[in-house]
Design an enzyme around this catalytic site. Sequence first.
Site, mmCIF file in Angstrom:
data_model
loop_
_atom_site.group_PDB
_atom_site.id
_atom_site.type_symbol
_atom_site.label_atom_id
_atom_site.label_comp_id
_atom_site.label_asym_id
_atom_site.label_seq_id
_atom_site.Cartn_x
_atom_site.Cartn_y
_atom_site.Cartn_z
ATOM 1 N N HIS A 44 42.194 46.761 36.412
ATOM 2 C CA HIS A 44 42.879 47.015 37.702
ATOM 3 C C HIS A 44 43.003 48.535 37.876
ATOM 4 C CE1 HIS A 44 45.210 46.169 41.168
ATOM 5 N NE2 HIS A 44 46.364 45.824 40.632
ATOM 6 N N ASP A 89 38.338 52.805 42.829
ATOM 7 C CA ASP A 89 38.524 53.659 41.648
ATOM 8 C C ASP A 89 37.294 54.502 41.301
ATOM 9 O OD1 ASP A 89 41.153 52.706 41.145
ATOM 10 O OD2 ASP A 89 40.278 50.852 40.392
ATOM 11 N N HIS A 145 34.414 43.730 42.103
ATOM 12 C CA HIS A 145 35.706 43.386 42.687
ATOM 13 C C HIS A 145 35.850 41.874 42.740
ATOM 14 C CE1 HIS A 145 39.168 43.362 45.388
ATOM 15 N NE2 HIS A 145 39.373 44.576 44.937
ATOM 16 N N ARG A 175 37.622 51.832 50.974
ATOM 17 C CA ARG A 175 38.505 52.870 50.408
ATOM 18 C C ARG A 175 37.684 53.872 49.597
ATOM 19 N NH1 ARG A 175 42.496 49.083 47.155
ATOM 20 N NH2 ARG A 175 40.442 48.412 46.448
ATOM 21 N N SER A 199 48.761 43.767 40.674
ATOM 22 C CA SER A 199 50.018 44.514 40.802
ATOM 23 C C SER A 199 50.886 43.950 41.927
ATOM 24 C CB SER A 199 49.746 46.004 41.037
ATOM 25 O OG SER A 199 48.825 46.194 42.089
HETATM 26 N N1 CMX Z 1 30.441 46.020 34.899
HETATM 27 C C1 CMX Z 1 29.934 45.072 34.088
HETATM 28 N N2 CMX Z 1 30.142 43.772 34.225
HETATM 29 C C2 CMX Z 1 30.889 43.390 35.265
HETATM 30 C C3 CMX Z 1 31.407 44.289 36.199
HETATM 31 C C4 CMX Z 1 31.180 45.663 35.968
HETATM 32 N N3 CMX Z 1 31.698 46.619 36.765
HETATM 33 N N4 CMX Z 1 32.106 43.611 37.121
HETATM 34 C C5 CMX Z 1 32.032 42.316 36.784
HETATM 35 N N5 CMX Z 1 31.283 42.172 35.649
HETATM 36 C C6 CMX Z 1 31.040 40.952 34.908
HETATM 37 C C7 CMX Z 1 32.358 40.330 34.521
HETATM 38 O O1 CMX Z 1 32.904 40.978 33.355
HETATM 39 C C8 CMX Z 1 31.979 38.901 34.298
HETATM 40 O O2 CMX Z 1 31.336 38.818 33.046
HETATM 41 P P1 CMX Z 1 31.551 37.552 32.075
HETATM 42 O O3 CMX Z 1 30.990 36.394 32.839
HETATM 43 O O4 CMX Z 1 30.800 37.927 30.859
HETATM 44 O O5 CMX Z 1 33.033 37.448 31.865
HETATM 45 C C9 CMX Z 1 30.926 38.681 35.379
HETATM 46 O O6 CMX Z 1 30.439 39.981 35.738
HETATM 47 C C10 CMX Z 1 31.462 38.004 36.618
HETATM 48 O O7 CMX Z 1 32.550 38.770 37.111
HETATM 49 P P2 CMX Z 1 32.890 38.790 38.676
HETATM 50 O O8 CMX Z 1 33.214 37.395 39.087
HETATM 51 O O9 CMX Z 1 31.872 39.531 39.451
HETATM 52 O O10 CMX Z 1 34.191 39.718 38.707
HETATM 53 P P3 CMX Z 1 35.706 39.321 38.429
HETATM 54 O O11 CMX Z 1 36.314 38.833 39.695
HETATM 55 O O12 CMX Z 1 35.827 38.424 37.244
HETATM 56 O O13 CMX Z 1 36.338 40.717 38.016
HETATM 57 C C11 CMX Z 1 36.714 43.042 38.163
HETATM 58 C C12 CMX Z 1 36.567 41.737 38.951
HETATM 59 C C13 CMX Z 1 37.178 44.143 39.107
HETATM 60 C C14 CMX Z 1 37.793 42.860 37.094
HETATM 61 C C15 CMX Z 1 35.347 43.389 37.525
HETATM 62 O O14 CMX Z 1 34.393 43.605 38.538
HETATM 63 C C16 CMX Z 1 35.425 44.593 36.600
HETATM 64 O O15 CMX Z 1 35.750 44.420 35.412
HETATM 65 N N6 CMX Z 1 35.116 45.828 37.120
HETATM 66 C C17 CMX Z 1 35.230 47.037 36.338
HETATM 67 C C18 CMX Z 1 36.683 47.465 36.240
HETATM 68 C C19 CMX Z 1 37.172 47.981 37.585
HETATM 69 O O16 CMX Z 1 36.546 48.795 38.238
HETATM 70 N N7 CMX Z 1 38.372 47.516 37.968
HETATM 71 C C20 CMX Z 1 39.034 48.025 39.203
HETATM 72 C C21 CMX Z 1 39.047 47.027 40.371
HETATM 73 C C22 CMX Z 1 39.795 47.581 41.544
HETATM 74 C C23 CMX Z 1 41.265 47.721 41.235
HETATM 75 O O17 CMX Z 1 41.953 46.699 41.107
HETATM 76 O O18 CMX Z 1 41.731 48.846 41.052
#
Ligand code: CMX
Length: 438
Positions: A270, A372, A317, A326, A240
């Site tokens: 996000h 979140d 994250h 947070r 964002s």
């Molecule tokens: N549950 C399951 N799998 C997860 C996970 C979770 N909470 N977090 C990461 N992973 C997976 C990823 O999907 C990725 O899988 P693939 O290799 O199959 O694509 C793998 O672990 C590696 O990911 P990462 O490098 O640890 O995390 P990223 O930097 O790619 O992504 C984020 C970060 C936040 C998008 C991810 O952790 C996620 O999807 N979390 C759940 C959604 C969430 O809570 N988002 C809010 C974040 C805070 C905000 O911005 O508000």
Amino acid sequence: MTKLKQRLQERIEAERPRTARLNKEFGSVVIDQVTIGQALGGARDVKCLVTDISYLDPQEGIRIRGKNIPETFACLPKGSGAEYPTVESFWHFILTGEAPDADEVEEIEADFKYRAKVPPYVFDVIRALPKDTHPMVMLSSAILSMQRESKFTHFYHHGFKKDRAWETMYEDASDLVARLPEIAAFIYRWKYRNGQIIAPDTKLDFGANFAHMMGFAKPYDDVARMYFILHSDHEVGNASAHTTHLVGSTLSDAYYSLGAGLCALAGPLHGLANQEVLDWIQKFKEKLGGAEPTEDNVKAALWDTLNAGQVIPGYGHAVLRRTDPRFEAQLQFAEKHLPDDALFKLVRTIYKVAPGVLTEQGKTKNPWPNVDAASGMIQWHYGLREYDFYTVLFGVGRAIGVLANLVWDRALGYPLERPKSVTTDMLEKWAAAGGAKE
Ligand code: CMX
């Protein structure tokens, strides 16, 4: 000129020579390199953005203007009887890096009240949308509809000068921040409370007025203050903030830039994750059919989610490698104010179990909760149960951070952002050669 704008001008004049010198004398100093993995992997960790408003350390978490979350809350003035600082004092802090004195806070409160009048057509825009429209669409549409009010765009078309661009950006940013509580509360009451709108109370500060317009009693005023400050800023690389910064770099005004930034916030990876957390919890409770949540059945449900190929919302994250401070701040609030709340207990059980499940699965680099994972639970407790509204609350808070950044972007003259793309053929050639040679 208000004291805040005066102080901001002094800060800008002090900072400009630092940026100019770095650019002129040290522009070719290397600070990072980019791998194929980063080019294909969402530019994780590539250091190519600059902001002095906040810094996110993977191990420590966020520091806003050099202060961590508890220090930020502690250093800012609070209204009488309030547990959390006013958003008005935080606006001064995030823009200048300095805690305001009582006179300065009073002036910002008066300035916000003056600016807070939302043009009536904004409510017509919201009313014109189908009721089942997502509230984030209502919020960004409302913001975009006000673009015709932009003082920055007016300045652009009438004798624009780059070194003065921050002044009208500051005006737009302040207008927007001041108006957002009424717009957000209108969306809530219009969509979920039969259109029974509550008029603003100009005697109240930002957080208390928001609580009043939402129709929630104390201590929701403090929940609002805490929530908006916690969600405000998390560096400039998150989706964002980065979107707002990118759109602003084309000299689009704050209305276009924030509207776009909020569209990025509305994605489930996000800001929408706060809604997803509550959705996950509700579906889990339905499956339990009245049985008590236990560590075992929570664990089984988390595995079901992962095995279905979905993410566990509120966990993981892109930068953090620990529990998000947070999240901790919200847990602390819940421990004090709602220790016996069933949902709080469930959020704590998930916190106990989920990091182990995610570690065992072995995919995520960060198995810990982010902001979140706890935010919906507090809103739910105080009666805000329409969880598709939660990202709007995040959006009001995030606006404070990204708009402060936009003011500084124009103050420091950051140029049009334009990273370079390459082709898969090029990557394969460089892979074979062990790196790009040119
Ligand atoms: N549950 C399951 N799998 C997860 C996970 C979770 N909470 N977090 C990461 N992973 C997976 C990823 O999907 C990725 O899988 P693939 O290799 O199959 O694509 C793998 O672990 C590696 O990911 P990462 O490098 O640890 O995390 P990223 O930097 O790619 O992504 C984020 C970060 C936040 C998008 C991810 O952790 C996620 O999807 N979390 C759940 C959604 C969430 O809570 N988002 C809010 C974040 C805070 C905000 O911005 O508000």
